[in-house]
Design an enzyme around this catalytic site. Structure first.
Site, PDB file in Angstrom:
ATOM      1  N   LYS A   1       0.858  -1.194   0.000  1.00  0.00           N
ATOM      2  CA  LYS A   1       0.000   0.000   0.000  1.00  0.00           C
ATOM      3  C   LYS A   1       0.885   1.232   0.000  1.00  0.00           C
ATOM      4  O   LYS A   1       1.719   1.420   0.882  1.00  0.00           O
ATOM      5  CB  LYS A   1      -0.933   0.041   1.211  1.00  0.00           C
TER       6      LYS A   1
ATOM      7  N   GLU B   1      10.371   0.766  10.429  1.00  0.00           N
ATOM      8  CA  GLU B   1      11.313   1.885  10.354  1.00  0.00           C
ATOM      9  C   GLU B   1      10.503   3.135  10.632  1.00  0.00           C
ATOM     10  O   GLU B   1       9.622   3.495   9.833  1.00  0.00           O
ATOM     11  CB  GLU B   1      11.941   1.970   8.953  1.00  0.00           C
TER      12      GLU B   1
ATOM     13  N   CYS C   1      13.474  11.143   7.615  1.00  0.00           N
ATOM     14  CA  CYS C   1      13.398  10.522   8.945  1.00  0.00           C
ATOM     15  C   CYS C   1      14.668  10.745   9.744  1.00  0.00           C
ATOM     16  O   CYS C   1      14.644  10.914  10.944  1.00  0.00           O
ATOM     17  CB  CYS C   1      13.136   9.035   8.792  1.00  0.00           C
TER      18      CYS C   1
ATOM     19  N   GLU D   1       9.077  15.094  16.472  1.00  0.00           N
ATOM     20  CA  GLU D   1       9.511  15.160  15.074  1.00  0.00           C
ATOM     21  C   GLU D   1       8.691  16.221  14.339  1.00  0.00           C
ATOM     22  O   GLU D   1       7.468  16.155  14.310  1.00  0.00           O
ATOM     23  CB  GLU D   1       9.297  13.787  14.419  1.00  0.00           C
TER      24      GLU D   1
HETATM   25  P1  NAD Z   1       2.436   7.877   8.347  1.00  0.00           P
HETATM   26  O1  NAD Z   1       2.710   7.038   9.539  1.00  0.00           O
HETATM   27  O2  NAD Z   1       1.424   8.946   8.466  1.00  0.00           O
HETATM   28  O3  NAD Z   1       1.967   6.979   7.103  1.00  0.00           O
HETATM   29  C1  NAD Z   1       2.790   5.933   6.615  1.00  0.00           C
HETATM   30  C2  NAD Z   1       1.899   4.909   5.906  1.00  0.00           C
HETATM   31  O4  NAD Z   1       1.065   4.284   6.869  1.00  0.00           O
HETATM   32  C3  NAD Z   1       0.979   5.503   4.840  1.00  0.00           C
HETATM   33  O5  NAD Z   1       0.944   4.635   3.735  1.00  0.00           O
HETATM   34  C4  NAD Z   1      -0.365   5.531   5.550  1.00  0.00           C
HETATM   35  O6  NAD Z   1      -1.481   5.482   4.685  1.00  0.00           O
HETATM   36  C5  NAD Z   1      -0.284   4.283   6.401  1.00  0.00           C
HETATM   37  N1  NAD Z   1      -1.187   4.243   7.565  1.00  0.00           N
HETATM   38  C6  NAD Z   1      -1.700   5.289   8.254  1.00  0.00           C
HETATM   39  N2  NAD Z   1      -2.486   4.834   9.258  1.00  0.00           N
HETATM   40  C7  NAD Z   1      -2.450   3.483   9.204  1.00  0.00           C
HETATM   41  C8  NAD Z   1      -3.042   2.441   9.980  1.00  0.00           C
HETATM   42  N3  NAD Z   1      -3.845   2.709  11.018  1.00  0.00           N
HETATM   43  N4  NAD Z   1      -2.779   1.157   9.645  1.00  0.00           N
HETATM   44  C9  NAD Z   1      -1.961   0.866   8.602  1.00  0.00           C
HETATM   45  N5  NAD Z   1      -1.383   1.811   7.829  1.00  0.00           N
HETATM   46  C10 NAD Z   1      -1.615   3.101   8.126  1.00  0.00           C
HETATM   47  O7  NAD Z   1       3.848   8.454   7.906  1.00  0.00           O
HETATM   48  P2  NAD Z   1       4.165   9.442   6.697  1.00  0.00           P
HETATM   49  O8  NAD Z   1       3.665  10.800   7.066  1.00  0.00           O
HETATM   50  O9  NAD Z   1       3.741   8.833   5.432  1.00  0.00           O
HETATM   51  O10 NAD Z   1       5.758   9.433   6.691  1.00  0.00           O
HETATM   52  C11 NAD Z   1       6.526  10.235   7.517  1.00  0.00           C
HETATM   53  C12 NAD Z   1       6.998   9.442   8.716  1.00  0.00           C
HETATM   54  O11 NAD Z   1       7.741   8.318   8.265  1.00  0.00           O
HETATM   55  C13 NAD Z   1       7.956  10.237   9.587  1.00  0.00           C
HETATM   56  O12 NAD Z   1       7.670   9.957  10.932  1.00  0.00           O
HETATM   57  C14 NAD Z   1       9.313   9.691   9.197  1.00  0.00           C
HETATM   58  O13 NAD Z   1      10.296   9.847  10.185  1.00  0.00           O
HETATM   59  C15 NAD Z   1       8.989   8.257   8.947  1.00  0.00           C
HETATM   60  N6  NAD Z   1      10.009   7.628   8.103  1.00  0.00           N
HETATM   61  C16 NAD Z   1      10.886   6.745   8.672  1.00  0.00           C
HETATM   62  C17 NAD Z   1      11.911   6.186   7.913  1.00  0.00           C
HETATM   63  C18 NAD Z   1      12.909   5.226   8.504  1.00  0.00           C
HETATM   64  O14 NAD Z   1      13.624   4.567   7.745  1.00  0.00           O
HETATM   65  N7  NAD Z   1      12.998   5.095   9.819  1.00  0.00           N
HETATM   66  C19 NAD Z   1      12.014   6.521   6.568  1.00  0.00           C
HETATM   67  C20 NAD Z   1      11.100   7.412   6.008  1.00  0.00           C
HETATM   68  C21 NAD Z   1      10.086   7.961   6.794  1.00  0.00           C
END
Ligand code: NAD
Length: 489
Positions: free
Chosen positions: A185, A261, A295, A390
């Protein structure tokens, strides 16, 4: 309906894929629902994208489950041949991936790297299937014992919007190489590049159901995957907040294996003996890159008091000069808008906190679309939300310290632990700090985004569970089975 029209920032109309890819076929969502994707630079709608329903998500898992036995039973060479073809098509389509990401997430084409990173991942994992091996033992008298490594079955991959193709490949390539089938997804903020990848997958002719690509929201689609009884393993990259929900869903359903992650609030420590030019250059780039939407960005910088003034001057000069705000499609632009209005408003709320709790010494809201200028706050109390949470914007807190102990204590006073860095010429101090800093990666005289593809990447504390990387990701998608063979003599 074959595809949807998108309006590009320069006015031309281009066709892009916006449908779900389930069991080898493109299709609209079962309930006909779509969501609008807004170009963050023009703030105009650029595409209507199919929104996966619970029914669509279940259908994708069913397709992946049906495709699993035949995919599992192919040789690594057979599976690898498909991955190599995908690598080649991704590389050929680099400019189109860059254009789609610029239009939908505001990422400047000048710094686009995701597709090449993805192609490298598919390249590596196209050969890696042969490394999957078990062990054997004659240590139990009367038995010949062994272990074998086997794929889980259906793996769900849920990815964020900031490096979509990088995470697509980092999860899909090893999961497939290990013999699993996948439902991915994409993020609702960045669905178009995953949909383009689905087109490439269809063009190659992967067996139906081996890779299914859904666009849609956390609820219902992501949550359905996290709760699904036929999903045996879930690999997630995103915020710690969502990670907690996914882990709870996994625990409440079938205790599926969870790899995560998550977010970060990475500290960089600058000691008085450091090469200040280099430290300033690297630390400003870390928080400037992707308009701070990374991130591992070093969003907290701690500088030793005696060199603070000099470091701050260097940092601000480079931070300002490095940012050329503008249309992400223009090659001269280095700094795009925040990804959408939600993210823009979120960053602004932290600017307000910073203005109340600390000293705004550079930047702020650009008051021009969703742009935030490179922003520096000083003297921010360590318990301020700006220092602890963050932000995901080009906003850095630069505080000072007197002693090494104080620096380490401040750096570690966070629930996050993704990346930390230390700038010093003292090798003993560098080694001490590397051991004590609570981060999955520690950079010595370097900072994020420096990383090594063959080294494990992941977080301590609330920054994640598990590690990813060339030498580590395959393990994430394999079960170990012990086989005990009773012998006659
Ligand atoms: P997010 O958590 O809002 O969304 C990530 C994904 O999860 C999306 O596809 C979203 O639709 C899905 N999602 C949301 N609610 C869900 C649920 N209840 N069940 C299952 N899936 C669900 O994050 P974002 O805004 O897309 O990305 C930014 C975040 O990602 C930041 O916190 C960043 O630090 C982190 N990030 C971490 C890494 C790493 O390697 N550690 C890399 C990139 C981004």
């Amino acid at each position: 309906m074959a595809q949807s029209n998108s309006q590009s920032a320069n006015g031309s109309s281009e066709s892009v894929e916006t449908r779900l890819f389930i069991n080898g076929e493109f299709q609209p969502s079962s309930d006909g629902k779509q969501f609008s994707l807004i170009n963050p630079f023009t703030q105009e709608s650029m595409a209507e994208v199919s929104q996966a329903s619970e029914e669509d998500t279940n259908k994708a898992v069913t397709a992946a489950k049906a495709a699993f036995p035949a995919w599992r039973d192919r040789s690594p060479s057979d599976r690898g041949a498909y991955l190599r073809k995908l690598r080649d098509l991704i590389r050929e389509s680099n400019d189109e991936f860059a254009r789609l990401e610029a239009l939908s997430t505001g990422k400047p084409v000048s710094s686009y790297f995701d597709a090449n990173l993805a192609a490298d991942m598919f390249s590596y994992f196209s050969e890696a299937g042969w490394t999957v091996q078990g062990s054997s033992s004659l240590n139990t008298p009367g038995y010949f014992n062994m272990t074998i490594r086997q794929p889980y079955g259906v793996v769900a991959c849920i990815i964020p919007w900031n490096v979509p193709m990088g995470f697509f490949a980092l999860k899909v390539a090893p999961a497939l190489a290990a013999g699993n089938t996948v439902v991915l997804k994409s993020s609702e903020k960045a669905p178009l590049t995953s949909a383009l990848a689905a087109r490439l997958i269809a063009k190659i002719g992967f067996p139906p159901g081996v890779i299914n690509v859904l666009s849609g929201f956390g609820t219902p689609s992501g949550s359905t995957l996290a709760h699904h009884m036929d999903v045996r393993c879930i690999s997630f990259t995103g915020s710690s907040f969502t990670g907690q929900k996914i882990q709870a869903a996994a625990a409440a359903s079938n205790l599926k294996i969870v790899h995560m992650e998550l977010g970060g609030k990475s500290p960089a420590l600058i000691f008085d003996d450091a090469d200040l030019e280099s430290a300033a250059q690297q630390t400003q780039f870390s928080i400037q890159m992707q308009s701070g939407q990374a991130c591992m960005a070093n969003s907290r910088v701690y500088v030793q008091e005696s060199v603070a003034e000099k470091f701050l001057a260097l940092f601000k000069e480079k931070f300002g000069a490095g940012a050329r705000l503008g249309n992400p499609l223009e090659p001269a632009t280095s700094h795009g808008p925040q990804v959408d209005v939600l993210q823009y408003e979120r960053v602004k709320s932290y600017l307000s906190i910073g203005e109340k709790d600390g000293k705004l010494s550079m930047g702020g809201d650009a008051r021009d679309g969703y742009f935030i200028k490179p922003t520096v706050f000083e003297n921010v109390p360590e318990d301020s939300r700006l220092a602890k949470e963050e932000v995901f914007g080009p906003v850095v807190v630069i505080n000072t310290f007197k002693t090494e102990d104080e620096a380490i204590e401040k750096a570690n006073a966070s629930e996050f632990g993704l990346y930390a860095s230390v700038f010093t010429k003292d090798i003993d101090r560098a080694v001490r700090a590397s051991k004590l800093l609570e981060g999955g990666t520690v950079g010595v005289n370097c900072t994020s985004p420096t990383f090594a593809l063959d080294m494990p990447f992941g977080g301590f504390k609330m920054s994640g569970i598990g590690r990813e990387g060339y030498a580590h990701s395959l393990d994430n998608y394999l079960e170990t089975k012990t086989i005990l063979i009773k012998t006659s003599s």
